[in-house]
Scaffold this motif. Structure first.
Motif, PDB file in Angstrom:
ATOM      1  N   GLY A 269       0.761  -1.229   0.000  1.00 50.69           N
ATOM      2  CA  GLY A 269       0.000   0.000   0.000  1.00 50.69           C
ATOM      3  C   GLY A 269       0.793   1.280   0.000  1.00 50.69           C
ATOM      4  N   PRO A 270       0.201   2.299   0.627  1.00 52.39           N
ATOM      5  CA  PRO A 270       0.754   3.643   0.600  1.00 52.39           C
ATOM      6  C   PRO A 270       2.104   3.786   1.299  1.00 52.39           C
ATOM      7  CG  PRO A 270      -1.126   3.526   2.079  1.00 52.39           C
ATOM      8  CD  PRO A 270      -1.071   2.225   1.356  1.00 52.39           C
ATOM      9  N   VAL A 271       2.548   2.774   2.032  1.00 54.30           N
ATOM     10  CA  VAL A 271       3.829   2.916   2.706  1.00 54.30           C
ATOM     11  C   VAL A 271       4.978   2.557   1.761  1.00 54.30           C
ATOM     12  CG1 VAL A 271       5.174   2.261   4.720  1.00 54.30           C
ATOM     13  CG2 VAL A 271       2.698   2.323   4.867  1.00 54.30           C
ATOM     14  N   VAL A 272       4.714   1.545   0.899  1.00 48.08           N
ATOM     15  CA  VAL A 272       5.771   1.061   0.021  1.00 48.08           C
ATOM     16  C   VAL A 272       5.948   1.969  -1.193  1.00 48.08           C
ATOM     17  CG1 VAL A 272       6.554  -0.893  -1.354  1.00 48.08           C
ATOM     18  CG2 VAL A 272       5.297  -1.292   0.759  1.00 48.08           C
ATOM     19  N   ALA A 273       4.822   2.429  -1.754  1.00 48.01           N
ATOM     20  CA  ALA A 273       4.860   3.174  -3.018  1.00 48.01           C
ATOM     21  C   ALA A 273       5.819   4.367  -3.011  1.00 48.01           C
ATOM     22  CB  ALA A 273       3.448   3.604  -3.397  1.00 48.01           C
ATOM     23  N   PRO A 274       5.788   5.231  -1.974  1.00 47.23           N
ATOM     24  CA  PRO A 274       6.699   6.377  -2.014  1.00 47.23           C
ATOM     25  C   PRO A 274       8.171   5.969  -2.055  1.00 47.23           C
ATOM     26  CG  PRO A 274       5.198   6.542  -0.139  1.00 47.23           C
ATOM     27  CD  PRO A 274       4.896   5.282  -0.821  1.00 47.23           C
ATOM     28  N   PHE A 275       8.520   4.880  -1.393  1.00 47.89           N
ATOM     29  CA  PHE A 275       9.919   4.433  -1.419  1.00 47.89           C
ATOM     30  C   PHE A 275      10.327   4.058  -2.839  1.00 47.89           C
ATOM     31  CE2 PHE A 275       9.301   3.924   3.136  1.00 47.89           C
ATOM     32  CZ  PHE A 275      10.516   4.362   3.620  1.00 47.89           C
ATOM     33  N   VAL A 276       9.437   3.273  -3.498  1.00 47.64           N
ATOM     34  CA  VAL A 276       9.730   2.845  -4.863  1.00 47.64           C
ATOM     35  C   VAL A 276       9.867   4.068  -5.764  1.00 47.64           C
ATOM     36  CG1 VAL A 276       8.861   1.551  -6.834  1.00 47.64           C
ATOM     37  CG2 VAL A 276       8.480   0.691  -4.514  1.00 47.64           C
ATOM     38  N   SER A 277       8.912   4.968  -5.643  1.00 46.88           N
ATOM     39  CA  SER A 277       8.874   6.137  -6.505  1.00 46.88           C
ATOM     40  C   SER A 277      10.063   7.064  -6.242  1.00 46.88           C
ATOM     41  CB  SER A 277       7.551   6.855  -6.271  1.00 46.88           C
ATOM     42  OG  SER A 277       7.569   8.118  -6.825  1.00 46.88           O
ATOM     43  N   TYR A 278      10.401   7.224  -4.975  1.00 54.90           N
ATOM     44  CA  TYR A 278      11.524   8.084  -4.589  1.00 54.90           C
ATOM     45  C   TYR A 278      12.829   7.535  -5.167  1.00 54.90           C
ATOM     46  CZ  TYR A 278      14.337  11.033  -1.426  1.00 54.90           C
ATOM     47  OH  TYR A 278      15.195  11.955  -0.908  1.00 54.90           O
ATOM     48  N   ASN A 279      13.006   6.218  -5.010  1.00 50.92           N
ATOM     49  CA  ASN A 279      14.214   5.593  -5.547  1.00 50.92           C
ATOM     50  C   ASN A 279      14.289   5.724  -7.059  1.00 50.92           C
ATOM     51  OD1 ASN A 279      15.189   4.854  -3.090  1.00 50.92           O
ATOM     52  ND2 ASN A 279      14.260   2.819  -3.118  1.00 50.92           N
ATOM     53  N   GLU A 280      13.117   5.549  -7.686  1.00 51.32           N
ATOM     54  CA  GLU A 280      13.062   5.656  -9.139  1.00 51.32           C
ATOM     55  C   GLU A 280      13.428   7.078  -9.579  1.00 51.32           C
ATOM     56  OE1 GLU A 280      12.794   3.606 -11.461  1.00 51.32           O
ATOM     57  OE2 GLU A 280      12.444   4.972 -13.155  1.00 51.32           O
ATOM     58  N   ALA A 281      12.885   8.074  -8.867  1.00 49.70           N
ATOM     59  CA  ALA A 281      13.178   9.464  -9.216  1.00 49.70           C
ATOM     60  C   ALA A 281      14.666   9.752  -9.032  1.00 49.70           C
ATOM     61  CB  ALA A 281      12.337  10.403  -8.360  1.00 49.70           C
ATOM     62  N   GLN A 282      15.216   9.189  -7.960  1.00 45.54           N
ATOM     63  CA  GLN A 282      16.634   9.417  -7.686  1.00 45.54           C
ATOM     64  C   GLN A 282      17.514   8.733  -8.745  1.00 45.54           C
ATOM     65  OE1 GLN A 282      17.849   8.094  -3.798  1.00 45.54           O
ATOM     66  NE2 GLN A 282      19.578   9.497  -3.758  1.00 45.54           N
ATOM     67  N   ARG A 283      17.092   7.527  -9.128  1.00 43.80           N
ATOM     68  CA  ARG A 283      17.872   6.754 -10.089  1.00 43.80           C
ATOM     69  C   ARG A 283      17.933   7.451 -11.442  1.00 43.80           C
ATOM     70  NH1 ARG A 283      17.253   2.946 -13.889  1.00 43.80           N
ATOM     71  NH2 ARG A 283      14.998   3.206 -13.897  1.00 43.80           N
ATOM     72  N   THR A 284      16.784   8.014 -11.854  1.00 47.46           N
ATOM     73  CA  THR A 284      16.733   8.611 -13.184  1.00 47.46           C
ATOM     74  C   THR A 284      17.124  10.088 -13.180  1.00 47.46           C
ATOM     75  OG1 THR A 284      14.379   8.985 -12.827  1.00 47.46           O
ATOM     76  CG2 THR A 284      14.985   7.044 -14.102  1.00 47.46           C
ATOM     77  N   SER A 285      17.404  10.625 -11.979  1.00 50.09           N
ATOM     78  CA  SER A 285      17.713  12.049 -11.912  1.00 50.09           C
ATOM     79  C   SER A 285      19.114  12.324 -12.465  1.00 50.09           C
ATOM     80  CB  SER A 285      17.618  12.522 -10.468  1.00 50.09           C
ATOM     81  OG  SER A 285      18.168  13.811 -10.348  1.00 50.09           O
ATOM     82  N   LYS A 286      19.294  13.570 -12.948  1.00 47.17           N
ATOM     83  CA  LYS A 286      20.614  13.936 -13.477  1.00 47.17           C
ATOM     84  C   LYS A 286      21.624  14.078 -12.338  1.00 47.17           C
ATOM     85  CE  LYS A 286      19.003  16.215 -17.581  1.00 47.17           C
ATOM     86  NZ  LYS A 286      18.233  17.438 -17.732  1.00 47.17           N
ATOM     87  N   ASP A 287      21.164  14.639 -11.214  1.00 46.50           N
ATOM     88  CA  ASP A 287      22.079  14.698 -10.069  1.00 46.50           C
ATOM     89  C   ASP A 287      21.459  14.045  -8.840  1.00 46.50           C
ATOM     90  OD1 ASP A 287      22.275  18.119 -10.949  1.00 46.50           O
ATOM     91  OD2 ASP A 287      20.450  17.010 -10.428  1.00 46.50           O
ATOM     92  N   PRO A 288      21.600  12.708  -8.755  1.00 46.90           N
ATOM     93  CA  PRO A 288      20.986  11.961  -7.649  1.00 46.90           C
ATOM     94  C   PRO A 288      21.521  12.384  -6.287  1.00 46.90           C
ATOM     95  CG  PRO A 288      22.424  10.553  -8.982  1.00 46.90           C
ATOM     96  CD  PRO A 288      22.273  11.824  -9.720  1.00 46.90           C
ATOM     97  N   ASP A 289      22.669  13.018  -6.245  1.00 46.45           N
ATOM     98  CA  ASP A 289      23.246  13.389  -4.951  1.00 46.45           C
ATOM     99  C   ASP A 289      22.429  14.452  -4.233  1.00 46.45           C
ATOM    100  OD1 ASP A 289      25.209  11.642  -5.509  1.00 46.45           O
ATOM    101  OD2 ASP A 289      26.617  13.151  -6.287  1.00 46.45           O
ATOM    102  N   LEU A 290      21.618  15.196  -5.002  1.00 49.66           N
ATOM    103  CA  LEU A 290      20.847  16.276  -4.379  1.00 49.66           C
ATOM    104  C   LEU A 290      19.662  15.757  -3.570  1.00 49.66           C
ATOM    105  CD1 LEU A 290      20.783  19.018  -7.154  1.00 49.66           C
ATOM    106  CD2 LEU A 290      22.094  18.960  -5.041  1.00 49.66           C
ATOM    107  N   PHE A 291      19.301  14.465  -3.779  1.00 53.69           N
ATOM    108  CA  PHE A 291      18.155  13.934  -3.041  1.00 53.69           C
ATOM    109  C   PHE A 291      18.476  13.841  -1.555  1.00 53.69           C
ATOM    110  CE2 PHE A 291      16.628  13.092  -7.140  1.00 53.69           C
ATOM    111  CZ  PHE A 291      15.263  12.868  -7.023  1.00 53.69           C
ATOM    112  N   GLY A 292      17.516  14.234  -0.737  1.00 59.24           N
ATOM    113  CA  GLY A 292      17.737  14.234   0.702  1.00 59.24           C
ATOM    114  C   GLY A 292      18.371  15.522   1.183  1.00 59.24           C
ATOM    115  N   LYS A 293      18.695  16.403   0.246  1.00 57.35           N
ATOM    116  CA  LYS A 293      19.285  17.680   0.645  1.00 57.35           C
ATOM    117  C   LYS A 293      18.385  18.840   0.259  1.00 57.35           C
ATOM    118  CE  LYS A 293      23.854  15.750   0.199  1.00 57.35           C
ATOM    119  NZ  LYS A 293      24.832  15.413  -0.828  1.00 57.35           N
TER     120      LYS A 293
END
Lengths: 494, 149
Positions: A269-293
């Motif tokens: 449910g709603p607990v797992v989805a954001p993790f998957v989506s967040y990781n996906e966004a980070q993976r495909t991002s041009k600068d993944p290092d900015l995530f969490g900052k």
């Protein structure tokens, strides 16, 4: 299809439905914003109230609570550095950093925008896929339903990857609790120990309130709530510049769709989805290092995904009668107290209820957007109510609500019993999710098993020759195998 | 050795055996489903015990176990709530719930007396109104009803 949607529109735009929808949404946001209180708890606590409302009105109110709470979690994640619900853990990573950088306003408006877009995608999925799936499910017989329930139960392995054995045991115990009371074939009373109140089985709603609402109140009392935190100052621009925001359109849509897909799969449910989506966004991002900052992409990915789950997670419930998540199980309670059985027949017998719910889901998302835009800081303030008041009232409402369903004092004992049990199982790392899955699927599973065996005269051959049945059974096996592969991977990497 | 896991496994093992024999005399159709389940439960409880004995590998122990303070807390909350339900039928919903809320909030650390009393009284009146007038749930009026006669 269009006719039915018009019926739905007609139903929703009655003043009482709109009022209760709005009330539910605001209440949901508040519940979600209070750290420690979850969407499931909010819906469970309000199910008894829907008893006096017409079914549609009650369901729209519950939808409002569900969507509102999933969004509300982001408010305290951003302003208080405490996720209001587990669904907002990922939002907090970047959201609170933005607040400390003096960009809280931007974070909040992006959270509500992403939640809204996720919610709309989810509602549209609910509106379009439900009738199709229900139509398909009309062909299902007992064999197919049995296999479908097995598929639902197989998800337990997936959701309890921390400790599979405890998860499975929890599921079996849930199924065993469901065997209390008369058996589905002949009505022979089982395991009732002479207690007439459970002669025909346990009342579902008090058990759900006991397992989901009371333990959260106890936890607040025993562990203490989050201490009074400073509410972050509302500063900064309202939104990033339009051209910058428009560049994010793909992220909004991708994250929403991830949420929708994860929502449709039973038990995740709603607990797992954001993790998957967040990781996906980070993976495909041009600068993944900015995530969490303090990256706004993190908020968008997480919030669009968790609200993307909401409507989609109700699809298996209303089309097949199989609740795919804890919240859906509580919704099931809301339907059964009105004597409604979810499933394909509901679309034929009570179209005004089904389509009212489908359209209503879209409408509460609009309410959520308006409420979120106008009152985020207010909700953060309300969420700072002292734990002592919140806990006392939750316990009171849990008991009164359980009592109200059939005016039975016995149900108060049930809710207290399951409240204590629910707290203990949480602390011993058994999960309430699998128990409820077993509890709700138990009667359906048993009924269809017995019917199947009767039709097949005891032979198990049809279970391996009917195509849809075989498909579901194969899916179950695959999901278990994949979960074990995942668990092995996790263990090796740690 | 993981003692916690072994103890839990044994409790579940005993439970499954009892549940199996409780259902042994039921008619076949009523028996088949619970019997299959109890056998499954038995198997998994044994797996759990073997995990506890480190014969089968088990997941890393998350922080589990319940401390004494929690048990006392939980026990006292449960006793208070049981008393509340019993007294509700004798004293009546309104007075006992006001007492419950005032003392509950005080016990949980809310020390602003006037606000506490105000919230409790208003809260109870509101709830009483909702439940009796809108939801038609008869809440026990207890002693108060005798005063009316």
């Amino acid at each position: 299809m269009i006719d039915n949607l018009l019926i739905g529109l007609n139903t929703v735009f009655e003043i009482s439905n709109l009022t209760f929808g709005l009330f539910g949404t605001i209440l949901g946001i508040i519940i979600g914003a209070i750290p420690g209180l979850t969407a499931t708890m909010g819906v469970a606590l309000l199910v008894p109230v829907t008893f006096v409302l017409p079914p549609v009105t009650g369901l729209i109110m519950l939808s409002g609570i569900y969507c509102g709470a999933i969004y509300g979690g982001s408010v305290s994640a951003i302003l208080l550095h405490a996720p209001g619900t587990p669904a907002s853990i990922c939002t907090m990573k970047d959201g609170y950093v933005l607040t400390t950088q003096g960009r809280a306003k931007e974070a909040l408006s992006l959270a509500i925008l992403a939640s809204f877009i996720g919610g709309i995608f989810s509602s549209i999925a609910l509106i379009f896929f439900s009738p199709l799936l229900a139509n398909f499910a009309l062909k299902f017989g007992p064999f197919e339903y049995f296999a479908l329930c097995i598929f639902g139960m197989s998800m337990i392995v997936t959701i309890s990857s921390d400790d599979v054995v405890k998860g499975i045991i929890s599921g079996i115990i849930g199924l065993l609790i469901a065997t209390i009371g008369s058996d589905p074939a002949r009505g022979f009373p089982r395991y009732y120990f002479g207690v007439m109140n459970i002669y025909s089985g346990l009342e579902l709603v008090p058990v759900l309130i006991g397992l989901f609402a009371l333990p959260e109140a106890f936890k607040l009392i025993i562990q203490g709530g989050t201490d009074k935190r400073k509410i972050g100052k509302l500063k900064g621009r309202l939104l990033p510049p339009a051209n910058e925001l428009l560049k994010k359109w793909f992220l909004f849509i991708k994250s929403s769709i991830i949420g929708v897909f994860i929502g449709i799969i039973p038990a995740i449910g709603p607990v797992v989805a954001p993790f998957v989506s967040y990781n996906e966004a980070q993976r495909t991002s041009k600068d993944p290092d900015l995530f969490g900052k303090g990256n706004i992409d993190g908020i968008i990915a997480s919030e669009a995904a968790n609200n993307g789950v909401t409507g989609a997670s109700l699809i298996p419930l209303i089309t097949l009668g199989i609740p795919g998540s804890a919240v859906a199980a509580v919704f099931l309670g809301g339907l059964t107290i009105h004597g409604l059985r979810p499933g394909p027949m509901l679309f034929i017998r009570n179209p005004e209820v089904v389509y009212g719910l489908l359209v209503g889901f879209l409408v509460v998302n609009i309410f959520m957007f308006i409420a979120g835009i106008s009152g985020a800081r207010l909700f953060a303030k309300v969420s700072q109510l002292p734990t002592s008041i919140i806990a006392s009232f939750i316990i009171l409402f849990s008991m009164l609500g359980s009592f109200a369903i059939r005016n039975s004092a016995f149900d108060i004992w049930i809710v207290l019993f399951f409240g204590v049990v629910g707290y203990l199982i949480n602390r011993l790392n058994f999960a309430p999710g699998p128990i409820v899955l077993g509890l709700v699927l138990g009667p359906i599973l048993e009924n269809n098993l017995i019917q199947s065996l009767q039709i097949a005269r005891g032979s198990i051959l049809p279970f391996v020759t009917r195509p849809i049945t075989v498909l579901f059974l194969i899916l179950s096996i695959l999901s278990i195998v994949f979960s074990f592969i995942n668990i092995r991977k996790k263990r090796q990497s740690s | 050795m993981k003692t916690n896991r072994i103890i839990m496994g044994i409790i579940i093992l005993i439970f499954s055996i009892i549940y199996f024999f409780l259902g042994i005399n039921y008619p076949q159709q009523a028996r088949i489903f619970p019997n299959v389940l109890t056998i499954l439960l038995l198997i998994f409880s044994i797996i759990m015990i073997l995990q506890g004995l480190n014969i089968i590998s088990s997941p890393k122990q998350l922080k589990s176990g319940i401390n004494k303070r929690e048990i006392t807390f939980l026990f006292s909350i449960a006793v208070a709530l049981i008393l509340y339900v019993i007294l509700m039928n004798i004293v009546g919903f309104i007075p006992i719930t006001i007492i419950y809320l005032i003392s509950g909030m005080w016990y949980l650390g809310y020390r602003e007396w006037w606000k506490n009393i105000l919230i409790s009284v208003l809260g109870v009146i509101f709830i009483y109104y909702i439940f009796t007038q809108i939801m038609y749930v008869p809440l026990p009026s207890g002693i108060v009803s005798y005063l009316n006669f």
